[in-house]
Design an enzyme around this catalytic site. Structure first.
Site, PDB file in Angstrom:
ATOM      1  N   LYS A 107      10.158  14.360 -18.482  1.00 22.44           N
ATOM      2  CA  LYS A 107       9.745  15.622 -17.865  1.00 22.44           C
ATOM      3  C   LYS A 107      10.655  16.781 -18.266  1.00 22.44           C
ATOM      4  O   LYS A 107      10.303  17.942 -18.076  1.00 22.44           O
ATOM      5  CB  LYS A 107       9.699  15.478 -16.346  1.00 22.44           C
ATOM      6  CG  LYS A 107       8.576  14.557 -15.891  1.00 22.44           C
ATOM      7  CD  LYS A 107       8.470  14.478 -14.380  1.00 22.44           C
ATOM      8  CE  LYS A 107       7.229  13.752 -13.916  1.00 22.44           C
ATOM      9  NZ  LYS A 107       7.355  12.276 -13.992  1.00 22.44           N
TER      10      LYS A 107
HETATM   11  C1  LIG Z   1       6.224  11.399 -14.121  1.00 21.42           C
HETATM   12  C2  LIG Z   1       6.506  10.106 -14.728  1.00 21.42           C
HETATM   13  C3  LIG Z   1       5.495   9.304 -15.308  1.00 21.42           C
HETATM   14  C4  LIG Z   1       4.038   9.673 -15.253  1.00 21.42           C
HETATM   15  O1  LIG Z   1       3.689  10.742 -16.099  1.00 21.42           O
HETATM   16  P1  LIG Z   1       2.293  11.518 -15.894  1.00 21.42           P
HETATM   17  O2  LIG Z   1       2.303  12.610 -16.878  1.00 21.42           O
HETATM   18  O3  LIG Z   1       2.295  12.004 -14.467  1.00 21.42           O
HETATM   19  O4  LIG Z   1       1.205  10.511 -16.127  1.00 21.42           O
HETATM   20  C5  LIG Z   1       5.861   8.132 -15.956  1.00 21.42           C
HETATM   21  N1  LIG Z   1       7.155   7.732 -15.988  1.00 21.42           N
HETATM   22  C6  LIG Z   1       8.149   8.448 -15.435  1.00 21.42           C
HETATM   23  C7  LIG Z   1       9.537   7.929 -15.511  1.00 21.42           C
HETATM   24  C8  LIG Z   1       7.866   9.659 -14.788  1.00 21.42           C
HETATM   25  O5  LIG Z   1       8.871  10.354 -14.223  1.00 21.42           O
END
Ligand SMILES: *Cc1c(COP(=O)(O)O)cnc(C)c1O
Length: 432
Positions: A107
């Site tokens: 993210k």
């Molecule tokens: C947010 C997150 C996901 C999921 O990603 P999306 O884009 O919401 O499908 C997967 N793994 C981790 C570690 C995350 O923080």
């Protein structure tokens, strides 16, 4: 570039307004009005291009002329200030490690890009002021706090459930200070989310220009396509079809991959791997969308019962079932399968997975059984240390702590406790 609302009841807006508003007034997600594939030469020459050049070419049309070229190149280069290694884990299976950023989660890419776009727009308008309000169950809050630290004109307010995030995650929310405030909520994640929603609808707070910073925001969603291009660049010379598996919760990450394919990126097949929150796997079987309340699992960043970005994937495929059938699969996995995978992959290959990456690994294996000629990539979206308690219990040895985290352990946690919406509102009204 113009963006329309997927509910089709609000007017189209510029990239800038889509970023500042987050969600359209009709509560629909914004979607780009046109998607122009990158030329044949781009893919022929991709191995000669730097990652920064690739990312700039990929994102440019979605920003249009709203950010000047030199500025956008700068934003892209600051976004990509850490490596994206592709590590072979067994024959023809690669882990695309997306966890080398400042908060050790994928993210970071979207949050850093979005923060820098907002920073640019605010520099152009010194009176601009926004408050980004985020409810987090763990990873989103830290990436947003780190990305937006010291961005002019932006206050960040993060709500998290008291006692329900890990110690490392709490430190990532509460130790920055400056323009970042952390509120620990007496309740669960759903309570945090309900308060954030109430604030967005509250006319007394309209002057704060509240916005969100999760993957519904186009500036967080779009840059996530970058690393699909990087992986292709590195595996292109093998000349084999690529299958990519993403651990999916809100489906923003995989949706960015499908967008990259729409731009011409040769990915043969996508797998959206989920935990027990299996709304999309059920949909692909029955073609009936039937969201359920979320259930708690080991891969808690994917505990999402009604994934917001799935509607964008339907738009990208023109809601065509035959397209989904040939290019897109989705499989759910239990906590037991997830822990077994963590253990087996370590025993077989000496590679440490965390629960989200393990789910993606399982989905990839399942799909590769149907594509014996393919090379597979799974996305490892967080560093195992972020899920240390789980990984250490399964593997029975301590997980190495990276430098980013050691620093955090020395800082003091600062947060305020709130119990209800009234307390959130008075906190927001006291903001400068
Ligand atoms: C947010 C997150 C996901 C999921 O990603 P999306 O884009 O919401 O499908 C997967 N793994 C981790 C570690 C995350 O923080």
């Amino acid at each position: 570039m113009e963006y329309y609302s997927l509910h089709r009841k609000s007017p189209s807006v510029t990239f800038r307004n889509a970023v500042i508003q987050g969600l359209a007034p009709d509560k629909g997600l914004y979607f780009p009005k046109s998607i122009t594939p990158l030329g044949r030469h781009f893919f022929e020459d991709i191995e000669q291009l730097t990652d920064e050049e690739i990312a700039f070419q990929a994102i440019r049309q979605f920003v249009g002329d709203e950010i000047p070229e030199a500025e956008l190149r700068n934003i892209v280069s600051e976004t990509l200030s850490f490596p994206f290694p592709l590590v072979e884990v067994g024959k023809n299976v690669f882990s695309l490690e997306l966890f080398h950023g400042p908060t050790l989660a994928f993210k970071d890419v979207g949050a850093r890009f979005m923060a820098r776009c907002v920073g640019y727009f605010n520099r152009a308008d010194p009176h601009a002021r926004n408050t980004v309000l985020v409810a987090t169950s763990g990873d989103t809050g830290g990436a947003v706090a780190s990305g937006f630290l010291n961005v002019p004109g932006v206050e960040i307010v993060i709500l998290y459930p008291d006692g329900k995030v890990s110690d490392i995650q709490e430190r990532q929310l509460t130790t920055y200070g400056r323009n970042i405030s952390a509120l620990r909520v007496d309740g669960v994640f759903d309570d945090c989310q309900a308060m954030v929603k109430a604030a967005f609808l509250d006319p007394d707070l309209a002057h704060l220009n509240l916005t969100s910073a999760n993957s519904i925001n186009v500036a967080r969603w779009l840059p996530q396509m970058f690393y699909f291009f990087f992986a292709y660049k590195r595996l292109k010379s093998l000349g084999r079809p690529l299958v990519v598996s993403c651990p999916s919760g809100n489906f923003g990450n995989i949706c960015a991959g499908v967008l990259a394919k729409k731009l011409g990126l040769p990915i043969a097949h996508f797998v959206a791997s989920t935990n027990a929150n299996d709304t999309v796997p059920r949909f692909l079987k029955s073609w009936e969308y039937d969201p359920k309340p979320s259930v708690e699992t080991l891969s808690n960043a994917m505990d999402v019962g009604n994934p917001s970005n799935f509607i964008r994937i339907r738009e990208l495929y023109g809601d065509d079932k035959s397209k989904f059938d040939t290019e897109f699969s989705s499989y759910p996995f239990s906590d037991e399968e997830t822990s077994d995978a963590i253990q087996i992959i370590f025993e077989r290959f000496g590679y440490v997975l965390e629960p989200h990456g393990a789910v993606a690994y399982l989905g990839l294996q399942k799909e590769l059984a149907r594509f014996p000629d393919a090379v597979g990539i799974f996305l490892e979206t967080a560093h195992p240390v972020k899920f240390r308690e789980i990984a250490e219990k399964i593997l029975s040895f301590p997980i190495e702590v990276p430098a980013q985290i050691e620093e955090l352990m020395r800082l003091k946690k600062v947060s305020s406790r709130i119990g209800d919406y009234g307390q959130l509102k008075s906190f927001l009204l006291k903001q400068k």
